[in-house]
Design a protein around this motif. Structure first.
Motif, PDB file in Angstrom:
ATOM      1  N   GLU B  70      10.686-102.153 -84.273  1.00 10.75           N
ATOM      2  CA  GLU B  70      10.273-102.606 -85.507  1.00 10.75           C
ATOM      3  C   GLU B  70      11.000-103.899 -85.885  1.00 10.75           C
ATOM      4  O   GLU B  70      10.824-104.928 -86.560  1.00 10.75           O
ATOM      5  CB  GLU B  70      10.886-101.545 -86.580  1.00 10.75           C
TER       6      GLU B  70
ATOM      7  N   GLU E   7      13.281-112.336 -89.784  1.00 10.46           N
ATOM      8  CA  GLU E   7      12.687-112.923 -90.928  1.00 10.46           C
ATOM      9  C   GLU E   7      12.276-111.645 -91.983  1.00 10.46           C
ATOM     10  O   GLU E   7      11.723-110.689 -91.388  1.00 10.46           O
ATOM     11  CB  GLU E   7      11.386-113.504 -90.682  1.00 10.46           C
ATOM     12  N   LEU E   8      12.974-111.425 -92.961  1.00 11.02           N
ATOM     13  CA  LEU E   8      12.769-110.253 -94.036  1.00 11.02           C
ATOM     14  C   LEU E   8      12.126-110.889 -95.463  1.00 11.02           C
ATOM     15  O   LEU E   8      12.352-112.068 -95.704  1.00 11.02           O
ATOM     16  CB  LEU E   8      13.939-109.512 -94.188  1.00 11.02           C
ATOM     17  N   THR E   9      11.411-110.224 -96.138  1.00 11.83           N
ATOM     18  CA  THR E   9      11.051-110.281 -97.529  1.00 11.83           C
ATOM     19  C   THR E   9      11.723-109.408 -98.427  1.00 11.83           C
ATOM     20  O   THR E   9      11.394-108.017 -98.222  1.00 11.83           O
ATOM     21  CB  THR E   9       9.643-110.290 -97.658  1.00 11.83           C
ATOM     22  N   GLY E  10      12.565-110.002 -99.320  1.00  8.56           N
ATOM     23  CA  GLY E  10      13.194-108.999-100.405  1.00  8.56           C
ATOM     24  C   GLY E  10      12.313-109.116-101.567  1.00  8.56           C
ATOM     25  O   GLY E  10      11.661-109.816-102.012  1.00  8.56           O
ATOM     26  N   ILE E  11      12.154-107.893-102.136  1.00  2.37           N
ATOM     27  CA  ILE E  11      11.101-107.605-103.323  1.00  2.37           C
ATOM     28  C   ILE E  11      11.808-107.074-104.469  1.00  2.37           C
ATOM     29  O   ILE E  11      12.444-105.902-104.445  1.00  2.37           O
ATOM     30  CB  ILE E  11       9.870-106.732-102.883  1.00  2.37           C
ATOM     31  N   ARG E  26      19.827-104.576 -97.247  1.00  2.00           N
ATOM     32  CA  ARG E  26      19.262-103.505 -96.533  1.00  2.00           C
ATOM     33  C   ARG E  26      19.377-104.031 -94.838  1.00  2.00           C
ATOM     34  O   ARG E  26      19.466-103.027 -94.148  1.00  2.00           O
ATOM     35  CB  ARG E  26      17.623-103.620 -96.823  1.00  2.00           C
ATOM     36  N   ARG E  57      10.851-114.512 -99.172  1.00  3.92           N
ATOM     37  CA  ARG E  57      10.958-114.496 -97.419  1.00  3.92           C
ATOM     38  C   ARG E  57      12.510-115.318 -97.198  1.00  3.92           C
ATOM     39  O   ARG E  57      12.536-116.453 -97.496  1.00  3.92           O
ATOM     40  CB  ARG E  57       9.740-115.012 -96.879  1.00  3.92           C
TER      41      ARG E  57
ATOM     42  N   GLU G   3      10.536-106.094 -96.815  1.00  6.33           N
ATOM     43  CA  GLU G   3       9.482-106.098 -95.671  1.00  6.33           C
ATOM     44  C   GLU G   3      10.149-106.831 -94.448  1.00  6.33           C
ATOM     45  O   GLU G   3      10.861-107.674 -94.825  1.00  6.33           O
ATOM     46  CB  GLU G   3       8.133-106.880 -96.186  1.00  6.33           C
ATOM     47  N   LYS G   4       9.576-106.770 -93.240  1.00  3.36           N
ATOM     48  CA  LYS G   4       9.983-107.395 -92.238  1.00  3.36           C
ATOM     49  C   LYS G   4       8.787-108.271 -91.611  1.00  3.36           C
ATOM     50  O   LYS G   4       7.671-107.721 -91.579  1.00  3.36           O
ATOM     51  CB  LYS G   4      10.609-106.677 -91.088  1.00  3.36           C
ATOM     52  N   THR G   5       8.969-109.422 -91.054  1.00  3.29           N
ATOM     53  CA  THR G   5       7.804-110.252 -90.608  1.00  3.29           C
ATOM     54  C   THR G   5       8.145-110.453 -88.970  1.00  3.29           C
ATOM     55  O   THR G   5       9.372-110.888 -88.631  1.00  3.29           O
ATOM     56  CB  THR G   5       7.697-111.448 -91.048  1.00  3.29           C
ATOM     57  N   SER G  61       3.546-108.581 -90.890  1.00 10.01           N
ATOM     58  CA  SER G  61       4.589-108.027 -92.067  1.00 10.01           C
ATOM     59  C   SER G  61       4.115-106.838 -92.345  1.00 10.01           C
ATOM     60  O   SER G  61       3.117-106.078 -92.327  1.00 10.01           O
ATOM     61  CB  SER G  61       4.228-108.785 -93.203  1.00 10.01           C
ATOM     62  N   PHE G  62       5.282-105.933 -92.515  1.00 10.86           N
ATOM     63  CA  PHE G  62       5.115-104.432 -92.694  1.00 10.86           C
ATOM     64  C   PHE G  62       6.573-104.073 -93.613  1.00 10.86           C
ATOM     65  O   PHE G  62       7.420-104.761 -93.340  1.00 10.86           O
ATOM     66  CB  PHE G  62       5.389-103.714 -91.508  1.00 10.86           C
ATOM     67  N   VAL G  64       9.685-101.960 -94.282  1.00  6.96           N
ATOM     68  CA  VAL G  64      10.763-101.518 -93.678  1.00  6.96           C
ATOM     69  C   VAL G  64      11.047-100.001 -94.140  1.00  6.96           C
ATOM     70  O   VAL G  64      11.466 -99.841 -95.255  1.00  6.96           O
ATOM     71  CB  VAL G  64      12.059-102.466 -93.744  1.00  6.96           C
TER      72      VAL G  64
END
Lengths: 70, 70, 70, 70, 70, 70, 70, 70, 70, 70, 70, 70
Positions: B70, E7-11, E26, E57, G3-5, G61-62, G64
Motif C-alpha cells: 500500500e 504522496e497523501l491526500t488529507g480530506i 495519519r 494533496r 488517501e494515498k497516491t 489513488s486509494f 488508506v
C-alpha cells in the motif's frame, strides 16, 4: 519569521557543483544566514566545440534580519 | 508487466552524482531490479557560507515482481 | 540572424558534465558554431544496484549558416 | 511605470493566511506601495508528528518609486 | 543519508490546514521522522451548492531509517 | 563570475516591446551591465472595452560587480 | 479520511488503455479501494521500426485503511 | 500524414513579430509547407542600457513530404 | 554514446495509437535505431461535429550513428 | 456523460477557504450539479501594508444537463 | 465578489497586440467590465512562406454582475 | 476573427478516443464550428479493481459567430 529568496547564476569552468558554490560564496560576502540553494536552470557555454563554462541558476534563501531592500 | 516508481532524496557532501548513487544503493538493499533514476530536483544545504550537502530528489523505477505494498 | 536548436542526449559513465560534453563534441563534428547547451533532463541508468551511466538531455543552439535541413 | 517583484517566505504557526500576512507586513516596513502577493509554494514544517509551522512563499509586487537596488 | 517522499491526500470539512494536518498525523502512526509536507494540489468537494470537504494533496518527506518497502 | 536576476514589470500603453524597454531603461539608472531580459508573463489592462496598458514581466540579468544587497 | 497516491507504469503491447488497466489490476491484488488512475506520461517502446509496447505511467489513488508503509 | 516540428530562434532589432517572421522566411528557403509557428520563448539582448535585439524561439511545423533527416 | 530526439506529429483518423505508429514508421524509412516515442501532445481535428483525425505529437529518440545534420 | 469546467475567482477579506466558498455559491445560483472546485491560483490584494482581500481562482466542474452555451 | 475568466483567441494579420485587442473588443460587445487579458499562447499561421496571421490566446477576466451561464 | 475555447470532460466506458468524441458531439448540439479538441488530462475511474470509465478533459475551440455569453 520571514525568509527572502534571490536568484543568482554562478559561472564556473570546472563543474555544475562549482558554479553553485561560487554563487553561494559571492552572495555570502554581504548576506548572512543563507541556508538553501535550489538549482533552477543548468546550461553550458560552448566555445570551440567544447564546454567552456557552466552557468547554473540558483535560488538562494536566507532569513531576513535587517531591513529589506526594495 | 508493471513498474513502480518511488521518490527518494539522496544527500551527500561530495557531489550531485554521489547523492543520486546514495539513493540508488540505499533503495537496492530491499528493492531489486531498479533500472532508472530520474533527477527531479537539485538543492544544496548551505552552512557557514558554504555548500555543506547536496540534496537530489530522484524517481526510481523498477519492475514489480512480488506484492505491491500500500 | 537565425539560430537552430536541436535536442541530443549524451550518455557517460563518468558524470553529468561528461555526458553534456560528449553531446557537444559529437554534434560539433558536423555542426559548427554551437554556442549553448541547456540541460533539460538528467537521468541515470541503474545496473546491478549501481548507477552505470548518466543520460543527460541537452538543447544545443547554433547560428544557421548554410541550408536548413528538413 | 515599472513594478518590481520580490520573493519572500512567510513562516507562521497559525495558518497559511497568517504566513502571507507576515511576509507582507515585514516587507512593508521598508517597501511602500506593495499591492499584490501571489502565493507560489505552500509547505508545512512537521515536528513531533504535527504541523509546527506553515511556510508560504509569495511574490510581492510594488511600484518602483526610488532607486532600484542591484 | 536518504529521505523518502510519499504522496497523501488529507480530506477535511474544516479547512485546508486541517486537511494537511490530518494527512500528517495519519502517516505518523506508522512512519517516524516526517519533517516536511509540501502542498501540491488543493481541491474542494462540492455538495448541495456548498464546499463539503477540502481535499489537499501533500508530499510528505522523512528520513529512511529501516527497510525501504517496494 | 556571478550574475543576478531580478524581476520587473514594465507597463506601457504602446506595445509589448515598449513595456520591456521601459523596464530595462528604468533598471539601468542604478544597475549597470544588464545583458538579458527574459519575458515571463504578458498581460493587458483593459479599460472601457479597450486595451489601456501592456504589463510585461521580465527577468533582467546582469553581472554582479559590487556588493549584493539582501 | 486520508488517501494515498502511488505511481505505477503499465506496459502493454495492445493499447494505452490496456496499459492503464494492467497497472490497475496488478495493484488491486494487494491494494483495495483504488478509485482513480491519472495518466501522467505516455510513451512507446519502438522495436524493428514498430511500436512494440505502450508504457503508460499512472498515479493510482486509494483510501488508506490499514497501516501506511514507509 | 506526418508533420515535423523544428525549433528556431529568430533575432531582430525591430520587434517580436519581426523576429518570428525572420525565422519563418529563413526556414522557408529549404523547407516547403511550413504552416505554423508557435512562440515558446521571448527574450531581449540588452546593450548600453537598451534593448538591442529581440530573440524569439519558435517551433515551426510542416508536413513531411520527402525524406526525413536524422 | 549520443542519442538524438526529433519531434513529429502523426495524424490518423483511427486512433491515438495509430497516429503514434504512423509517425514511427514514417521516420523509420530514413532513420534507423529509433527506440522510444514519448507522447507530448494529443489533439483532435473536428469536422462536421465529429472527430475527423487524431494529431499526436511525439518525441522520437534514436542513437546517432552517422553524421548529425544541422 | 459530459462535464463542463469553468474558471471563476472568488474574492474574500476573510480567508482562502471563504473565497472558494463564495465562488461556489455564486455559481450555484444558476448552475446545478457542481461537484468539484480545483484551486489553481491564490493571491492577496495588499492595501495599506496589509492583506485586504484573498483572490482565489478555481476551476468548477459540473455535469452538463441542458444546453451548452457558446 | 466573484470574477469569471474565459479563454478567447484573437486572430490578426497585423501584430500580437492587435490580436489581443481584437479579442477584447469582440468580447466587450456582450460582456461588460472586462479588466484584464492574460496572454497564454502566441502562434503564427504561415502561408506562402510568410506569417499570414497572429493567433493569440488570452484569458479575459471580468466581474460577474448578472447570471452566470452554464 | 475571434475563437473561443471551452473546457469539457467526456466520460466513456469504452476508450480515451470515445470520451473525446462524446465531448465533441455533446458540445456540437448547441455550438457550431468546433474545429479542434486538445486533450489536457486523462484519468480513469476505477471500480471493483477495474477501469470502469475514462474521463478525458478537452479544450474545444470554435469561431465566435454570434453573441459571446458571459
Amino acid at each position: 519569521m520571514v525568509e527572502k529568496t534571490i536568484e543568482l547564476t554562478g559561472i564556473s569552468s570546472n563543474s555544475i557543483e562549482d558554479a553553485v558554490s561560487l554563487a553561494v560564496s559571492r552572495a555570502s560576502v554581504t548576506i548572512s544566514g543563507i541556508h538553501t540553494a535550489e538549482v533552477t536552470h543548468v546550461a553550458a557555454v560552448v566555445e570551440n566545440n567544447k564546454v567552456a563554462r557552466w552557468k547554473v541558476r540558483v535560488k538562494l534563501s536566507f532569513i531576513v534580519k535587517d531591513e529589506l531592500h526594495e
